[in-house]
Design an enzyme around this catalytic site. Structure first.
Site, PDB file in Angstrom:
ATOM      1  N   ALA A  78       0.848  -1.196   0.000  1.00  0.00           N
ATOM      2  CA  ALA A  78       0.000   0.000   0.000  1.00  0.00           C
ATOM      3  C   ALA A  78       0.881   1.243   0.000  1.00  0.00           C
ATOM      4  O   ALA A  78       1.979   1.240   0.566  1.00  0.00           O
ATOM      5  CB  ALA A  78      -0.930   0.004   1.208  1.00  0.00           C
ATOM      6  N   ASP A  79       0.389   2.284  -0.637  1.00  0.00           N
ATOM      7  CA  ASP A  79       1.101   3.557  -0.607  1.00  0.00           C
ATOM      8  C   ASP A  79       0.088   4.682  -0.776  1.00  0.00           C
ATOM      9  O   ASP A  79      -0.999   4.482  -1.321  1.00  0.00           O
ATOM     10  CB  ASP A  79       2.151   3.632  -1.717  1.00  0.00           C
ATOM     11  CG  ASP A  79       3.107   4.798  -1.507  1.00  0.00           C
ATOM     12  OD1 ASP A  79       4.005   4.661  -0.646  1.00  0.00           O
ATOM     13  OD2 ASP A  79       2.955   5.842  -2.155  1.00  0.00           O
ATOM     14  N   GLN A  80       0.481   5.841  -0.293  1.00  0.00           N
ATOM     15  CA  GLN A  80      -0.403   7.007  -0.365  1.00  0.00           C
ATOM     16  C   GLN A  80       0.402   8.231  -0.768  1.00  0.00           C
ATOM     17  O   GLN A  80       1.494   8.467  -0.252  1.00  0.00           O
ATOM     18  CB  GLN A  80      -1.052   7.236   0.998  1.00  0.00           C
ATOM     19  CG  GLN A  80      -2.160   8.271   1.002  1.00  0.00           C
ATOM     20  CD  GLN A  80      -2.823   8.338   2.368  1.00  0.00           C
ATOM     21  OE1 GLN A  80      -2.179   8.629   3.362  1.00  0.00           O
ATOM     22  NE2 GLN A  80      -4.115   8.055   2.428  1.00  0.00           N
ATOM     23  N   ALA A 115      -3.185   3.743  -2.872  1.00  0.00           N
ATOM     24  CA  ALA A 115      -3.061   2.599  -3.772  1.00  0.00           C
ATOM     25  C   ALA A 115      -2.850   1.329  -2.983  1.00  0.00           C
ATOM     26  O   ALA A 115      -2.249   1.332  -1.901  1.00  0.00           O
ATOM     27  CB  ALA A 115      -1.894   2.804  -4.735  1.00  0.00           C
TER      28      ALA A 115
END
Length: 202
Positions: A78-80, A115
């Site tokens: 996950a990434d933001q 994401a």
């Protein structure tokens, strides 16, 4: 009774407390093993500038890094990213940079692109990007300094110098987007994928 049907727990390629809490509360069996990658170097080498594409790339790279070290396991990356217009923000290096970010965001609407990717044996099985629109209150220097004093060192752990689940909620005027996107793990599309793969019972 457990709702998890997988033979082995998922792996979350992150040590984010918020992401771990979301998975735990959803009844998903998992273990957290963070990915040791240089996110900024990967972003720079990619040449990508779209916030959503950057977040998606980093989510996949994190999951792939851990996946290749744990064959046969489903790994969540996950990434933001936070963007105001065409400007992408990174985590502030310290209090001075945190204050600068808050001044740049105050009275403005910015976007959080969250994401998620599920990878097994290095192959991406699922990916998704969700967006939330965040409008921050107009903040004077006094309000910013008061917030930084109260929040403490935690402001350097999140891009934008805030965590909505904590004191950061006081900074905002309005929010458009779901709770999970804001916390950095688009949970509803993830659960839909896991359900389609018969990994959860509900």
């Amino acid at each position: 009774m457990t709702i998890w049907r997988g033979q082995q727990p998922l792996i979350l390629a992150s040590q984010s407390a918020a992401r771990k809490t979301l998975l735990y509360n959803a009844g998903i069996s998992f273990e957290a093993l963070p990915a040791d990658i240089d996110e900024r170097e990967i972003q720079k080498a990619s040449g990508l500038t779209s916030p959503g594409e950057v977040a998606s790339l980093l989510a996949e790279r994190k999951a792939a890094f851990v996946s290749l070290r744990h064959p046969g396991r489903y790994v969540i990356g996950a990434d933001q990213t936070l963007a105001r217009g065409s400007h992408l923000f990174s985590k502030p290096a310290g209090r001075i940079e945190a204050a600068q970010q808050l001044r740049a965001l105050a009275g403005q609407t910015h976007e959080l692109h969250s994401a998620i990717a599920v990878v097994c044996d290095g192959a991406t099985l699922f990916s998704d990007v969700s967006v939330a629109h965040m409008t921050m209150r107009a903040l004077n220097d006094s309000a910013i300094e008061t917030y930084l004093d109260a929040a403490g060192d935690v402001v350097t752990s999140s891009v934008g110098a805030y965590q909505l689940e904590g004191l950061g909620v006081h900074l905002f005027e309005s929010i458009e987007g779901d709770h999970f996107t804001i916390l950095g793990l688009p949970l509803l599309p993830l659960l839909k994928f896991l359900r389609s793969d018969d990994m959860i019972a509900i």
